[in-house]
Design an enzyme around this catalytic site. Structure first.
Site, PDB file in Angstrom:
ATOM      1  N   LYS A 107       0.825  -1.224   0.000  1.00 49.04           N
ATOM      2  CA  LYS A 107       0.000   0.000   0.000  1.00 49.04           C
ATOM      3  C   LYS A 107       0.846   1.255   0.000  1.00 49.04           C
ATOM      4  O   LYS A 107       0.472   2.269  -0.577  1.00 49.04           O
ATOM      5  CB  LYS A 107      -0.949   0.019   1.194  1.00 49.04           C
ATOM      6  CG  LYS A 107      -0.276  -0.164   2.537  1.00 49.04           C
ATOM      7  CD  LYS A 107      -0.610  -1.504   3.125  1.00 49.04           C
ATOM      8  CE  LYS A 107       0.061  -1.726   4.452  1.00 49.04           C
ATOM      9  NZ  LYS A 107      -0.303  -2.993   5.041  1.00 49.04           N
ATOM     10  N   GLY A 189       2.839  -9.365  19.023  1.00 45.79           N
ATOM     11  CA  GLY A 189       3.073  -9.341  17.577  1.00 45.79           C
ATOM     12  C   GLY A 189       1.976  -8.636  16.795  1.00 45.79           C
ATOM     13  O   GLY A 189       1.940  -8.703  15.570  1.00 45.79           O
ATOM     14  N   ASP A 203      -0.368   4.375   7.829  1.00 48.45           N
ATOM     15  CA  ASP A 203      -0.730   3.158   7.093  1.00 48.45           C
ATOM     16  C   ASP A 203      -2.197   3.221   6.636  1.00 48.45           C
ATOM     17  O   ASP A 203      -2.515   2.944   5.472  1.00 48.45           O
ATOM     18  CB  ASP A 203      -0.490   1.942   8.008  1.00 48.45           C
ATOM     19  CG  ASP A 203      -1.056   0.662   7.430  1.00 48.45           C
ATOM     20  OD1 ASP A 203      -0.395   0.067   6.563  1.00 48.45           O
ATOM     21  OD2 ASP A 203      -2.169   0.265   7.837  1.00 48.45           O
ATOM     22  N   LYS A 207      -4.027   3.629   2.685  1.00 46.10           N
ATOM     23  CA  LYS A 207      -5.112   2.811   2.134  1.00 46.10           C
ATOM     24  C   LYS A 207      -6.293   3.701   1.712  1.00 46.10           C
ATOM     25  O   LYS A 207      -6.920   3.474   0.678  1.00 46.10           O
ATOM     26  CB  LYS A 207      -5.562   1.775   3.157  1.00 46.10           C
ATOM     27  CG  LYS A 207      -4.440   0.807   3.544  1.00 46.10           C
ATOM     28  CD  LYS A 207      -4.837  -0.013   4.753  1.00 46.10           C
ATOM     29  CE  LYS A 207      -3.700  -0.854   5.271  1.00 46.10           C
ATOM     30  NZ  LYS A 207      -3.962  -1.436   6.600  1.00 46.10           N
TER      31      LYS A 207
HETATM   32  N1  LIG Z   1       1.537  -8.568   7.063  1.00 47.47           N
HETATM   33  C1  LIG Z   1       0.311  -8.178   6.762  1.00 47.47           C
HETATM   34  O1  LIG Z   1      -0.630  -8.496   7.469  1.00 47.47           O
HETATM   35  C2  LIG Z   1       0.062  -7.345   5.547  1.00 47.47           C
HETATM   36  C3  LIG Z   1      -1.254  -6.959   5.236  1.00 47.47           C
HETATM   37  C4  LIG Z   1      -1.497  -6.224   4.081  1.00 47.47           C
HETATM   38  C5  LIG Z   1      -0.452  -5.864   3.271  1.00 47.47           C
HETATM   39  N2  LIG Z   1       0.828  -6.211   3.625  1.00 47.47           N
HETATM   40  C6  LIG Z   1       1.907  -5.802   2.741  1.00 47.47           C
HETATM   41  O2  LIG Z   1       2.532  -6.961   2.214  1.00 47.47           O
HETATM   42  C7  LIG Z   1       3.908  -6.715   2.000  1.00 47.47           C
HETATM   43  C8  LIG Z   1       4.726  -7.762   2.754  1.00 47.47           C
HETATM   44  O3  LIG Z   1       4.400  -7.696   4.123  1.00 47.47           O
HETATM   45  P1  LIG Z   1       4.935  -8.807   5.155  1.00 47.47           P
HETATM   46  O4  LIG Z   1       4.160  -8.587   6.407  1.00 47.47           O
HETATM   47  O5  LIG Z   1       4.931 -10.135   4.532  1.00 47.47           O
HETATM   48  O6  LIG Z   1       6.422  -8.305   5.378  1.00 47.47           O
HETATM   49  P2  LIG Z   1       7.620  -9.102   6.061  1.00 47.47           P
HETATM   50  O7  LIG Z   1       7.105 -10.229   6.894  1.00 47.47           O
HETATM   51  O8  LIG Z   1       8.500  -8.088   6.664  1.00 47.47           O
HETATM   52  O9  LIG Z   1       8.370  -9.774   4.801  1.00 47.47           O
HETATM   53  C9  LIG Z   1       9.075  -9.025   3.854  1.00 47.47           C
HETATM   54  C10 LIG Z   1       9.826  -9.996   2.968  1.00 47.47           C
HETATM   55  O10 LIG Z   1      10.482  -9.274   1.965  1.00 47.47           O
HETATM   56  C11 LIG Z   1      11.873  -9.612   1.944  1.00 47.47           C
HETATM   57  N3  LIG Z   1      12.603  -8.410   1.577  1.00 47.47           N
HETATM   58  C12 LIG Z   1      12.538  -7.194   2.153  1.00 47.47           C
HETATM   59  N4  LIG Z   1      13.366  -6.338   1.527  1.00 47.47           N
HETATM   60  C13 LIG Z   1      13.953  -7.040   0.540  1.00 47.47           C
HETATM   61  C14 LIG Z   1      14.932  -6.744  -0.444  1.00 47.47           C
HETATM   62  N5  LIG Z   1      15.456  -5.516  -0.525  1.00 47.47           N
HETATM   63  N6  LIG Z   1      15.304  -7.718  -1.283  1.00 47.47           N
HETATM   64  C15 LIG Z   1      14.782  -8.955  -1.195  1.00 47.47           C
HETATM   65  N7  LIG Z   1      13.849  -9.309  -0.293  1.00 47.47           N
HETATM   66  C16 LIG Z   1      13.458  -8.358   0.566  1.00 47.47           C
HETATM   67  C17 LIG Z   1      12.200 -10.085   3.330  1.00 47.47           C
HETATM   68  O11 LIG Z   1      13.311 -10.946   3.271  1.00 47.47           O
HETATM   69  P3  LIG Z   1      13.882 -11.748   4.570  1.00 47.47           P
HETATM   70  O12 LIG Z   1      12.767 -12.640   5.017  1.00 47.47           O
HETATM   71  O13 LIG Z   1      15.029 -12.515   4.057  1.00 47.47           O
HETATM   72  O14 LIG Z   1      14.236 -10.692   5.558  1.00 47.47           O
HETATM   73  C18 LIG Z   1      10.899 -10.793   3.718  1.00 47.47           C
HETATM   74  O15 LIG Z   1      10.917 -12.107   3.243  1.00 47.47           O
HETATM   75  C19 LIG Z   1       4.147  -5.276   2.460  1.00 47.47           C
HETATM   76  O16 LIG Z   1       4.024  -4.401   1.367  1.00 47.47           O
HETATM   77  C20 LIG Z   1       3.010  -5.027   3.428  1.00 47.47           C
HETATM   78  O17 LIG Z   1       2.668  -3.662   3.550  1.00 47.47           O
HETATM   79  C21 LIG Z   1       1.096  -6.943   4.719  1.00 47.47           C
END
Ligand SMILES: NC(=O)c1ccc[n+]([C@@H]2O[C@H](COP(=O)([O-])OP(=O)(O)OC[C@H]3O[C@@H](n4cnc5c(N)ncnc54)[C@H](OP(=O)(O)O)[C@@H]3O)[C@@H](O)[C@H]2O)c1
Length: 436
Positions: A107, A189, A203, A207
Site C-alpha cells: 500500500k 506481535g 498506514d 489505504k
Molecule cells: N503482514 C500483513 O498483514 C500485511 C497486510 C497487508 C499488506 N501487507 C503488505 O505486504 C507486504 C509484505 O508484508 P509482510 O508482512 O509479509 O512483510 P515481512 O514479513 O516483513 O516480509 C518481507 C519480505 O520481503 C523480503 N525483503 C525485504 N526487503 C527485501 C529486499 N530488498 N530484497 C529482497 N527481499 C526483501 C524479506 O526478506 P527476509 O525474510 O530474508 O528478511 C521478507 O521475506 C508489504 O508491502 C506489506 O505492507 C502486509
C-alpha cells in the site's frame, strides 16, 4: 493440458509464505478456479538461509528480486517485500516497463507512486493488481472497481488499521492507558517494534488514498489526507465516549462535499456503539461505501495477517490467470485509465459539518466554563452537553463537551483559543462524532 501460470514471488515474509502455503496445499482448487495450474518458478528474499517454515527447495532462489522483471519464464511477478522505495519500487517499475503483470500487497508503494505506476501499466497494457494492499482479506478493491461500477460513490468510511482498532478495543475493555496496551500489542506481535506507521495513522491513510482514487476516479494524492493518529487518546476519552453511547475508532473518510470537492480525513472519531461499524472490534477492519444506487454497504473482515492477506493475493493470481490472453480486461489500476483520472479539488475542515466531542483538562475554578463557552459562542458553536469528570481543588479535571452541528474549521479555531486560557492545562482533544 492448459498452459500453467508461472509466477515469481519476491518477498517471503508473512504474506509471501502465506501465498506459497496456499499454492502448495490447494493446487487443484486454485487450478480449477484459475483455469490453469499455478506454478512457482522462482522466489527471492534477503536471507537465503532463513528457516521460513515452508519447503522452497523446488523453486529457484534469486539473490536479486529485480531479475524477475526480465525473466521470460514468468507470466507474473508477485511483489511482497514492502516499502515505497528501493527494491520493491524498482522491481514493480521494471516489470511494468517490460510488459510483465504485477501483483503486490504494497500500500505504501501504491499510495506514494500509484499514479506513475498506473500510467506505466496502461501504456504497457499489463495489469497491476493490489487486492491485498487495502483491508487485507476484505475484497474491497474488486468490490469498488467492479461490484459498484454502476454507482456514483458519495462516501467511503473505513476502519483500515487493525493495530489501532485492537489498541482502542483493548483500552475500552480493560480501562488501560494507550502506552500500556501498545506495549502488550508489541509483545503479542500485533504491533511493530516501531509502531508509528500504524498508530500515527499513516498506514491507514495510505489505504484511504487508494480507495479514494478508485471511488471518485481522481488522481490519488496521499498528501491530501488530513491525518491524526491515536496516541493522544486517553482512557478517560474512551470512558467518556462509552458513557455517551459511542465507541472511538480511527476512522477514514473520503467524501464528496459541496461543488464536487473531495475531503480525505483519517482521524479518531466517535461512532454510535450500536451501529454496525461501532461493533467492529479488535484486529478487524471495515469499509462502508455509500453509492447512489446501492445505498450503504458495509464489508467487515480481517485486515491483516498471513491468511487474510495471502487470500487477497490469491484472488489476484486467479484473476491474472483467467485473463492471461486479455491482459487489461477492464482492469485499469484505478478503474479507469490513468490518463482519464481527474485532478481532484480537495476540500478541508471548512467543508465538514458534524457534532464534535471536546475534552478539556482544566483547573476547577469559578468562571472557567463561562470562558470556554464564550469562545465557542464567538465561533458559532453551540454546546449540546457538558460532563465534568472528577472534582479537585488543585488538580486538573476533565470537562467533556459535545457540540451541536458545527463546522470542523470553527471547532479547531475555537479549541486553539481555548488552549490559551489560563485555567486550561492541556491541548483540548477534539473528535468528530459520526452518525451512521
Ligand atoms: N503482514 C500483513 O498483514 C500485511 C497486510 C497487508 C499488506 N501487507 C503488505 O505486504 C507486504 C509484505 O508484508 P509482510 O508482512 O509479509 O512483510 P515481512 O514479513 O516483513 O516480509 C518481507 C519480505 O520481503 C523480503 N525483503 C525485504 N526487503 C527485501 C529486499 N530488498 N530484497 C529482497 N527481499 C526483501 C524479506 O526478506 P527476509 O525474510 O530474508 O528478511 C521478507 O521475506 C508489504 O508491502 C506489506 O505492507 C502486509
Amino acid at each position: 493440458m492448459t498452459k500453467p501460470l508461472r509466477v515469481g514471488i519476491a518477498g517471503l515474509g508473512n504474506v509471501g509464505c502465506g501465498v506459497v502455503k496456499i499454492l502448495q496445499q490447494y493446487p487443484d482448487m486454485i487450478a480449477a478456479r484459475a483455469g490453469r495450474p499455478v506454478e512457482i518458478v522462482c522466489v527471492s528474499a534477503r536471507d537465503a538461509n532463513k528457516d521460513r517454515g515452508i519447503d522452497i527447495s523446488a523453486y529457484e532462489w534469486l539473490d536479486s528480486p529485480e531479475r524477475m522483471a526480465g525473466d521470460p519464464r514468468l507470466d507474473v511477478v508477485i511483489e511482497l517485500m514492502g516499502g515505497a522505495e528501493g527494491t520493491a519500487r524498482n522491481l514493480v517499475e521494471r516489470c511494468l516497463k517490460a510488459g510483465k503483470p504485477v501483483i503486490t500487497a504494497n500500500k505504501a508503494l501504491l499510495a506514494e507512486h500509484g499514479l506513475e505506476l498506473a500510467a506505466m501499466a496502461d501504456s504497457s497494457v499489463v495489469p497491476l493488481l493490489y487486492e491485498a494492499a487495502v483491508a487485507g482479506g476484505i475484497p474491497i478493491i474488486k468490490t469498488l472497481r467492479e461490484g459498484f461500477a454502476g454507482n456514483q460513490i458519495n462516501a467511503i468510511y473505513g476502519i483500515l488499521n487493525g493495530t489501532c482498532n485492537y489498541i482502542l478495543t483493548e483500552m475500552r475493555e480493560t480501562g488501560r492507558a494507550f502506552d500500556d496496551v501498545l506495549k502488550e500489542a508489541q509483545q503479542k506481535g500485533y504491533a511493530e517494534a516501531d509502531p508509528s506507521f500504524d498508530v500515527d495513522g499513516i498506514d491507514a491513510a495510505h489505504k484511504l488514498s487508494i480507495l479514494s482514487a478508485l471511488a471518485f476516479g481522481v488522481k490519488p494524492d496521499f498528501s491530501k489526507v488530513d491525518i491524526q493518529g491515536i496516541r493522544h487518546i486517553t482512557a478517560d476519552d474512551i470512558a467518556c465516549a462509552t458513557q455517551l453511547g459511542y465507541r472511538i475508532k480511527l476512522l477514514g473518510m473520503a467524501r464528496r462535499v459541496a461543488d464536487g470537492r473531495i475531503v480525505q480525513r483519517m482521524e479518531p472519531c466517535l461512532v454510535p456503539e450500536h451501529s454496525p461499524i461501532g461493533a467492529v472490534d479488535g484486529v478487524y477492519n471495515a469499509v462502508l461505501i455509500e453509492g447512489n444506487f446501492v445505498g450503504s454497504s458495509l464489508l467487515v473482515g480481517r485486515g491483516a495477517g498471513e491468511g487474510p492477506t495471502a487470500s487477497a493475493v490469491l484472488s489476484d493470481i486467479v484473476d491474472v490467470a483467467r485473463h492471461l490472453d486479455k491482459p487489461l480486461a477492464g482492469r485499469p489500476v484505478y478503474g479507469i485509465p490513468a490518463l482519464e483520472l481527474e485532478d481532484a479539488v480537495w476540500g478541508g475542515p471548512e467543508d465538514i459539518l458534524a457534532h464534535f466531542y471536546i475534552r478539556l483538562s482544566v483547573l476547577d475554578k469559578p468562571g472557567v466554563l463561562a470562558d470556554v463557552t464564550a469562545i465557542l459562542r464567538d465561533h458559532k458553536i453551540s454546546v449540546e452537553s457538558v460532563i465534568q469528570r472528577g472534582r479537585s481543588p488543585d488538580q486538573p479535571v476533565s470537562i467533556i463537551l459535545s457540540t451541536h452541528e458545527s463546522r470542523q474549521s470553527d471547532v479547531v479555531a475555537a479549541c486553539s483559543g481555548i488552549a490559551d486560557l489560563d485555567l486550561v492545562r492541556a491541548e483540548p482533544t477534539v473528535m468528530r462524532i459520526v452518525q451512521f
